[in-house]
Write an enzyme that holds these catalytic residues in place. Structure first.
Site, PDB file in Angstrom:
ATOM      1  N   ASP A 259       0.639  -1.437   0.242  1.00 44.46           N
ATOM      2  CA  ASP A 259      -0.366   0.247   0.012  1.00 44.46           C
ATOM      3  C   ASP A 259       0.628   1.515   0.127  1.00 44.46           C
ATOM      4  O   ASP A 259       1.576   1.556   0.794  1.00 44.46           O
ATOM      5  CB  ASP A 259      -1.036  -0.695   1.403  1.00 44.46           C
ATOM      6  CG  ASP A 259      -1.458   0.957   1.329  1.00 44.46           C
ATOM      7  OD1 ASP A 259      -1.691   1.800   0.326  1.00 44.46           O
ATOM      8  OD2 ASP A 259      -2.255   1.243   1.960  1.00 44.46           O
ATOM      9  N   LYS A 266       1.975   8.283   0.708  1.00 42.83           N
ATOM     10  CA  LYS A 266       2.457   8.085   1.661  1.00 42.83           C
ATOM     11  C   LYS A 266       3.203   8.474   2.286  1.00 42.83           C
ATOM     12  O   LYS A 266       4.063   8.389   1.248  1.00 42.83           O
ATOM     13  CB  LYS A 266       2.536   6.645   2.936  1.00 42.83           C
ATOM     14  CG  LYS A 266       1.260   6.015   2.891  1.00 42.83           C
ATOM     15  CD  LYS A 266       1.432   4.307   3.119  1.00 42.83           C
ATOM     16  CE  LYS A 266       0.104   3.951   3.349  1.00 42.83           C
ATOM     17  NZ  LYS A 266      -0.863   4.375   4.557  1.00 42.83           N
ATOM     18  N   ASP A 277       0.826  -4.416   4.640  1.00 45.26           N
ATOM     19  CA  ASP A 277      -0.687  -4.162   5.244  1.00 45.26           C
ATOM     20  C   ASP A 277      -1.459  -5.044   4.253  1.00 45.26           C
ATOM     21  O   ASP A 277      -2.726  -5.443   4.464  1.00 45.26           O
ATOM     22  CB  ASP A 277      -1.258  -3.664   4.661  1.00 45.26           C
ATOM     23  CG  ASP A 277      -1.763  -1.773   4.124  1.00 45.26           C
ATOM     24  OD1 ASP A 277      -2.675  -2.085   5.461  1.00 45.26           O
ATOM     25  OD2 ASP A 277      -2.833  -1.071   3.498  1.00 45.26           O
ATOM     26  N   ASP A 336      -5.400   6.319  -0.202  1.00 44.68           N
ATOM     27  CA  ASP A 336      -4.544   5.666   1.052  1.00 44.68           C
ATOM     28  C   ASP A 336      -6.418   5.028   2.047  1.00 44.68           C
ATOM     29  O   ASP A 336      -5.827   4.412   3.340  1.00 44.68           O
ATOM     30  CB  ASP A 336      -3.587   6.475   1.663  1.00 44.68           C
ATOM     31  CG  ASP A 336      -3.304   5.728   2.529  1.00 44.68           C
ATOM     32  OD1 ASP A 336      -2.350   4.847   2.868  1.00 44.68           O
ATOM     33  OD2 ASP A 336      -2.904   6.280   3.888  1.00 44.68           O
ATOM     34  N   ARG A 340     -10.737   0.045   3.410  1.00 45.92           N
ATOM     35  CA  ARG A 340     -11.907  -0.214   2.889  1.00 45.92           C
ATOM     36  C   ARG A 340     -13.317  -0.960   2.034  1.00 45.92           C
ATOM     37  O   ARG A 340     -13.911  -0.864   2.428  1.00 45.92           O
ATOM     38  CB  ARG A 340     -12.961   1.104   4.350  1.00 45.92           C
ATOM     39  CG  ARG A 340     -12.726   1.933   3.457  1.00 45.92           C
ATOM     40  CD  ARG A 340     -12.965   3.152   4.921  1.00 45.92           C
ATOM     41  NE  ARG A 340     -10.981   3.778   5.133  1.00 45.92           N
ATOM     42  CZ  ARG A 340     -11.584   4.708   6.211  1.00 45.92           C
ATOM     43  NH1 ARG A 340     -12.146   5.832   6.199  1.00 45.92           N
ATOM     44  NH2 ARG A 340      -9.699   4.176   6.924  1.00 45.92           N
TER      45      ARG A 340
END
Length: 484
Positions: A259, A266, A277, A336, A340
């Site tokens: 990720d 990030k 992740d 980011d 979900r």
């Protein structure tokens, strides 16, 4: 390593190391036997400070008088409580050909079966170390045999010890996947690993590629995957251990094999740890594999979504709107907040397809949960009181704790969007773990559901960098409870 039980006269056991506990204010039965055989040497050495009852103190003696073990390892227990057990036992497992543990004597207030199970788990994992890819490395020696000592044979203790070892092996599996670099541990690789489980454990495995997920309408998961040349996979694993008519327990895992944050990139520092992740998915795969190996009498389905989140030219952009499997539209305000998006499609599909009795998801979902609970306790969110209590109790028993976090309509309202049914983040910086859970709750309907935010506990940083394998111990204890 091999794990088994030994019984009889502890002084006559021929082994590489006999591990003996020394509590504060007294001696365990084995320590008393050694003291008597050595004409009071144990008591004298405790008085002199050579053997110390303080928690974590270790003393090793070769050719101990009156004992056939090559070495006797004395471990200070202090006023040892259950929370100290893992730490003191890890210190006491010496490197030798054969180790004998006397841990059933260490916690007189605890149930012997629990001590045996924890002993098996710790023995299996105590000397574990991450796989490395160095061209030259020091040979890491481990005991070939770790035995649990019981004065007399006991089938219940033997079963508990074996179950603890099984959980330890499940943790090792999850850690192995978590620690792999992202250039090797790709969505395709993980799908292939799941297929191998089908052959070795008799599980049913279905792999969905990008085209199959397009047909299913998994626009949120696919939206996360758009920026990477690594094609996504959804893997569904089924274990039929219960009655045919029984609804399964569903386990859903987030599998971001890397990720970067996507367009909402990030910071560079620590980004290498984003290979972790996918630890939620790794834990779910390990949990169902362990349950199958233990032949638990319960039906289980594990569904995991694997993808990378990268800032490619075709990547989803802030402001884009995605349509989920459930039909709801989601405005992506931050790329980011991708976990979900993966989970909402996999959760909705799993509930729609399998009609589970309950569903538990695990995900390294939010840094906000780390801020709230730190690195020892995972966050628990649930729409069902009974399910939440079951998971909390399972976590306490497994020494894999969780803390109940709130779900409230205010968190859902914070996800309001002018352009879609939901935004993927709140317009406020507060309660990030709670709004993430509230987002997921929108896709589970009335099904009893629990979300484990494991961002703080799935891996360690710094000198101890590596996956922890959590929450596999919690999940196995929970599944055992569901089977009763």
């Amino acid at each position: 390593m091999k794990f088994s039980m030994v019984s009889g006269d502890v002084l006559k056991l021929e082994c590489g190391a006999l591990v003996v506990g020394i509590p504060a204010g007294g001696l365990t039965p084995t320590a008393e036997a050694l003291d008597k055989a050595s004409e009071g040497a144990v008591s004298r050495w405790i008085e002199a400070g050579d053997i110390h009852p303080c928690v974590g103190k270790v003393a090793v003696f070769r050719d101990f008088p009156g004992c056939k073990a090559e070495r006797v390892v004395f471990v200070g227990l202090g006023k040892c409580k259950a929370r100290d057990f893992q730490r003191v036992l890890k210190l006491g497992i010496d490197i030798g050909k054969e180790v004998v543990l006397t841990t059933l004597e260490w916690l007189p207030d605890e149930v012997p079966e629990w001590i045996a199970e924890q002993s098996g788990f710790i023995a299996c994992t105590a000397l574990d170390r991450p796989k490395n890819y160095k061209t030259f490395d020091i040979n890491w020696k481990k005991p070939k045999h770790i035995n649990l000592y019981v004065p007399d044979e006991n089938k219940d203790i033997e079963k508990a010890y074996a179950e603890g070892v099984s959980v330890g092996m499940g943790v090792q599996m999850a850690k192995q996947y978590g620690d792999m670099p992202a250039n090797l541990c790709t969505p395709k690789f993980m799908a292939e690993e799941c297929m191998k489980l089908a052959g070795s454990l008799g599980l049913d495995v279905t792999v969905f590629d990008e085209k199959a997920m397009e047909k299913l309408g998994m626009g949120c998961l696919l939206g996360v995957a758009k920026g990477s040349h690594q094609k996504p996979r959804m893997v569904v694993i089924e274990y039929h251990g219960g009655k045919k008519e029984d609804a399964p327990v569903a386990l859903v895992g987030k599998g971001l094999t890397f990720d970067s944050g996507g367009i909402s990139l990030k910071p560079a520092k620590g980004m290498d740890e984003m290979k972790y992740d996918m630890c939620g998915a790794a834990a779910m795969i390990a949990a169902i594999a362990t349950a199958a190996a233990m032949k638990l009498p319960v039906n289980i389905v594990a569904a995991v979504g694997f993808t990378e989140n990268m800032p490619g030219s075709s990547a989803t952009k802030p402001g884009d709107i995605l349509k989920s499997y459930a039909g709801k539209t989601v405005e992506v305000l931050n790329t980011d907040a991708e976990g979900r998006l993966v989970l909402c499609d996999v959760l909705a599909y799993t509930i729609d397809k399998f009609k589970p009795k309950c569903v538990v998801d695990a995900a390294t979902l939010t840094g906000a949960c780390v801020v709230a609970l730190g690195n020892d306790i995972a966050g628990l969110f649930s729409n069902d009181e009974e399910l939440a209590m079951s998971l909390m109790m399972a976590g306490d028993t497994a020494m894999d704790p969780v803390w109940r976090m709130p779900l409230d309509i205010s968190f859902t309202k914070a996800l309001k969007s002018n352009f879609a049914d939901l935004a993927n983040i709140s317009d406020s910086r507060g309660a990030g773990a709670c709004t993430a859970a509230a987002f997921l709750e929108e896709f589970v309907g009335d099904t009893p559901w629990a979300h484990l935010d494991i961002a703080g506990v799935a891996n360690k940083s710094g000198k101890e960098k590596g996956s922890t394998g959590r929450p596999v111990p919690l999940l196995i204890n929970f599944l055992k409870d569901q089977a009763e």
